[in-house]
Design an enzyme around this catalytic site. Structure first.
Site, PDB file in Angstrom:
ATOM      1  N   GLU A 168      -1.335   2.304  16.425  1.00  0.00           N
ATOM      2  CA  GLU A 168      -1.703   1.010  16.904  1.00  0.00           C
ATOM      3  C   GLU A 168      -1.414  -0.058  16.158  1.00  0.00           C
ATOM      4  OE1 GLU A 168      -6.186   1.530  17.596  1.00  0.00           O
ATOM      5  OE2 GLU A 168      -5.831   2.943  19.106  1.00  0.00           O
ATOM      6  N   GLU A 238      -4.416   8.091  23.729  1.00  0.00           N
ATOM      7  CA  GLU A 238      -5.749   8.141  23.383  1.00  0.00           C
ATOM      8  C   GLU A 238      -6.517   7.784  24.728  1.00  0.00           C
ATOM      9  OE1 GLU A 238      -7.195   6.386  19.673  1.00  0.00           O
ATOM     10  OE2 GLU A 238      -5.352   7.371  18.587  1.00  0.00           O
TER      11      GLU A 238
END
Ligand SMILES: *[C@@H]1O[C@H](CO)[C@@H](O)[C@H](O)[C@H]1NC(C)=O
Ligand SMILES: *[C@@H]1O[C@H](CO)[C@@H](O)[C@H](O)[C@H]1NC(C)=O
Ligand SMILES: *[C@@H]1O[C@H](CO)[C@@H](O)[C@H](O)[C@H]1NC(C)=O
Ligand SMILES: CC(=O)N[C@H]1CO[C@H](CO)[C@@H](O)[C@@H]1O
Length: 712
Positions: A168, A238
């Site tokens: 991320e 995710e």
């Protein structure tokens, strides 16, 4: 490996279904715009996260098996024996996606980084910084080297088909600009240079994606996501099956219908890789939780914190996975054609020469619809997708849940806990023999404790002269303390004067209260308590913990004392910790029977118990306690904090109609966490030692051992 390397190593693994045949031969892994291609075959991959340090090795085989039965294709993470773990996964006939990081976020203490990293000279995390890049490269090389040595990459005949570098990073790069861009480029080149033979991905890296990297989506919904370039498959790394519980926060959950809906939408929009975060969330044992993250990491995942199937979620998703596998031949051969069947009604059809699969969806979240499709009619509940693996028969609708719910219960056992207590000592300034030291001004907590303990004492003698007016007027002076976090207990002359704490959203706190002082020397002792280190944010390595001031006393003759520049004494940790009170070997005298202290701050408790028969999971009901830590047979089962009840907005479900976030909340007004997992594998048949450190004051007689069960 993690331990030698001193990283609490976080390598994310995804475990993916595969036929055992494919797993046992050397294969190639490539990709195109449709899917990951393993040994020449495009695959729809369904995956689920299990962080293995959040369960015990004894639980692993069962978790892996249930995930496989649940129709995954999958994912895990590491703490101790990564190689052993991957081999277990391989034996179960599953694939692995190795998410190396080394930054993992994951609500793990310091995002998975070791605390010493922060103290390396000139260190700056996750940017174009030489010391950081050197450490990151060393770690990544170490992990890849281990995997190669054990022949664990698919190209060597192993189960690893993909690897991830960073985690991320996109949002951070966006904030820091040029050095972030340089770092992304470096990270991709460094990873590629390790020649694993399998593709590398970066998740949430949407703007600036190096050519060699597949960028992937994380979120509650990802159907609108497009990879940066057309030759990359659409992958969802995710998918949040729920959300993490935080201390003081409501307990989040996500309905089975909604998660099934989001998966079906992703697939019908051409998605080919989907990973549940989490498939099993587990427990933040010991002091591994990130800042203000609760000890339970249940995540409302299909397998609950205790490893038991959560129904109807587990079975509803298992059926979805089966039906997606039925559609696989059609899904991987063509792109869908989309037609509109009405307002907010769509048909996505995958039709090739030899196969056909259709997805009929209703995006209206409040009204059901009857649609015609190729001469038949179908009833679509609000916010749902029907799946027709032959373009004709509805095998599954995401909102038609056919599995009964099972309400899990915590059933008391008849285990008797007979407690002894020991009062923690409040240290004095200048008690140099006992590990106190002095320094001018206020100090940052983690630079002192190096995170070896949650506790740092700030100690000062407050001298009050006989002519202070407040001594006679009775107008007590006001003590004000600003702290960077996370919790603070203030003792004046040995008595608890008050406590204050921050929250995940704002870890800082202010203590402001009138205190009783007498003429002469008064003992002021501030116990600053860390509740985990931050696990993310731009340059979170620079964030402070502890009492950094100002500290003032107002209402004295001179008006205000600024105590921030005083000479303070410090003591790291509690006395009980230094005497290892949580172990069998401790020799202090415990008070027993009627002498056992209750509702006393800073008290240690101990008892022994025999293990209840059976193999159902066990937990401790800590509802009568305040805040602290619990050890079973010397192992820390985590921080307890039932005194921090759920505040603020606690609506049941706050989403509807948006494709951003679906979080439902529960437990308003109750403890954010009442039950604490006790792994059976940490117990012996009899005489198990339980030790509790209670910071605020509680009644240990209310602690009970319970069984988690779905049976009536
Ligand atoms: C489908 O059939 C057509 C005509 O026979 C052929 O040209 C085409 O290559 C086939 N497509 C696939 C994916 O097999
Ligand atoms: C859903 O359908 C109802 C009834 O037809 C309509 O009033 C409403 O506006 C629709 N909602 C959305 C988000 O389109
Ligand atoms: C150190 O602590 C012990 C009790 O734990 C106490 O008896 C002793 O006086 C302390 N030492 C000093 C120098 O105060
Ligand atoms: C942006 C965001 O919320 N990211 C989160 C995605 O989920 C993981 C796991 O819950 C978190 O660590 C990230 O912060």
């Amino acid at each position: 490996m993690g331990l030698n390397f001193r990283y609490k190593a976080w390598v994310f693994l995804w475990v993916l279904c595969c036929s055992s045949l494919i797993c046992s031969v050397k294969a190639t892994v490539t990709y195109d715009h449709k899917a990951v291609i393993i040994n020449g075959q495009r695959r729809i991959l369904l995956s689920g996260s299990i962080h293995y340090p959040r369960s015990t090795p004894e639980m692993w085989p069962e978790l892996i098996q249930k995930a496989k039965e649940g129709g995954l294709d999958y994912y895990f993470e590491e703490r101790y024996d990564l190689v052993k773990f991957i081999k277990l996964v391989q034996q179960a006939g599953l694939y692995v996606h190795l998410r190396i990081g080394p930054y993992v976020c994951a609500e793990w203490n310091f995002g998975g980084f070791p605390v010493w990293l922060k103290f390396v000279p000139d260190m700056a995390f996750r940017t174009d910084n030489e010391p950081f890049k050197a450490a990151m490269q060393k770690f990544t090389e170490k992990i890849v080297g281990m995997m190669k040595q054990e022949k664990l990459f698919e190209t060597q005949g192993g189960p690893i088909i993909l690897s991830q570098i960073e985690n991320e990073y996109g949002p951070v790069e966006w904030e820091i600009g040029a050095p972030g861009k340089a770092y992304t480029k470096w990270a991709a080149q460094m990873a590629e240079g390790l020649s694993t033979g399998v593709p590398w991905i970066m998740c949430k890296q949407d703007e600036d994606v190096p050519d060699s990297i597949i960028n992937t989506c994380n979120g509650f919904y990802c159907e609108g996501f497009k990879p940066k370039s057309d030759n990359k498959p659409k992958m969802w790394t995710e998918n949040w099956t729920g959300w993490y519980p935080e201390f003081g926060g409501a307990v989040p959950y996500r309905p089975a219908e909604d998660i099934a809906f989001s998966v079906a939408r992703f697939i019908h929009n051409g998605g080919s890789f989907m990973n549940y975060y989490m498939y099993h969330g587990g427990t933040n044992f010991d002091r591994t939780a990130g800042q203000f993250i609760a000890t339970s990491y249940d995540y409302d995942a299909p397998l609950d914190e205790y490893g038991l199937p959560r129904e109807p979620k587990y079975s509803h998703l298992t059926k979805l996975h089966k039906v997606i596998k039925l559609c696989e031949p059609a899904l991987v051969s063509v792109d869908p054609t989309v037609t509109w069947l009405g307002d907010k009604l769509e048909a996505h059809v995958f039709k090739s020469n030899s196969s056909c699969a259709a997805f009929l969806s209703n995006y209206n979240d409040s009204s059901a619809a009857r649609v015609s499709f190729w001469g038949s009619t179908y009833d679509l509940p609000p916010w749902s997708v029907s799946i027709l693996p032959d373009c004709k028969t509805e095998y599954y609708n995401t909102a038609k849940v056919r599995t009964p719910s099972i309400h899990m219960k915590m059933v008391p056992t008849n285990t008797k806990l007979s407690w002894g207590s020991y009062n923690e000592e409040i240290p004095s300034p200048n008690d140099n023999d006992n590990g106190t030291f002095s320094q001018d001004g206020l100090v940052e907590q983690i630079s002192m404790t190096r995170d070896k303990t949650d506790y740092l004492w700030y100690l000062a003698d407050v001298e009050v002269s006989d002519d202070e007016k407040f001594l006679t007027t009775g107008e007590d002076p006001l003590l004000t303390i600003e702290s960077s976090g996370h919790a603070l207990s203030v003792f004046v002359n040995g008595q608890l004067a008050g406590t204050a704490y921050g929250s995940l959203e704002n870890p800082k706190l202010t203590f402001s209260q009138k205190i009783k002082l007498h003429a002469g020397v008064n003992k002021l002792a501030l116990l600053s308590i860390a509740a985990g280190l931050p696990n993310g944010g731009v340059h979170y390595e620079t964030w402070n913990t502890g009492v950094l001031g100002p500290v003032t006393l107002t209402g004295v003759n001179s008006g205000t004392w600024d105590m921030s520049k005083w000479k303070w004494s410090y003591k790291i940790g509690t006395k009980g910790e230094s005497m290892s009170l949580h172990t069998e070997g401790s020799t202090v005298e415990w008070k027993e029977g009627s002498l056992v202290a209750t509702k006393q701050p800073l008290t240690w408790y101990k008892a022994t118990f025999d293990t209840p028969a059976g193999n159902e999971p066990l937990a401790l009901d800590m509802n009568t306690m305040g805040k602290g830590q619990v050890w079973i047979n010397g192992k820390n089962i985590g921080r307890h904090w039932p005194a921090y009840t759920v505040r603020g907005n606690c609506e049941r479900c706050s989403y509807a109609g948006t494709f951003t976030e679906k979080k439902c909340l529960s437990n308003c007004g109750e403890a954010s966490q009442r039950w604490y997992h006790v792994p059976r594998s940490w117990l012996k048949p009899s005489a198990n030692l339980i030790v509790v450190l209670e910071e605020l004051g509680g009644d240990p007689n209310g602690i009970s051992l319970v069984i988690r069960t779905g049976k009536q």
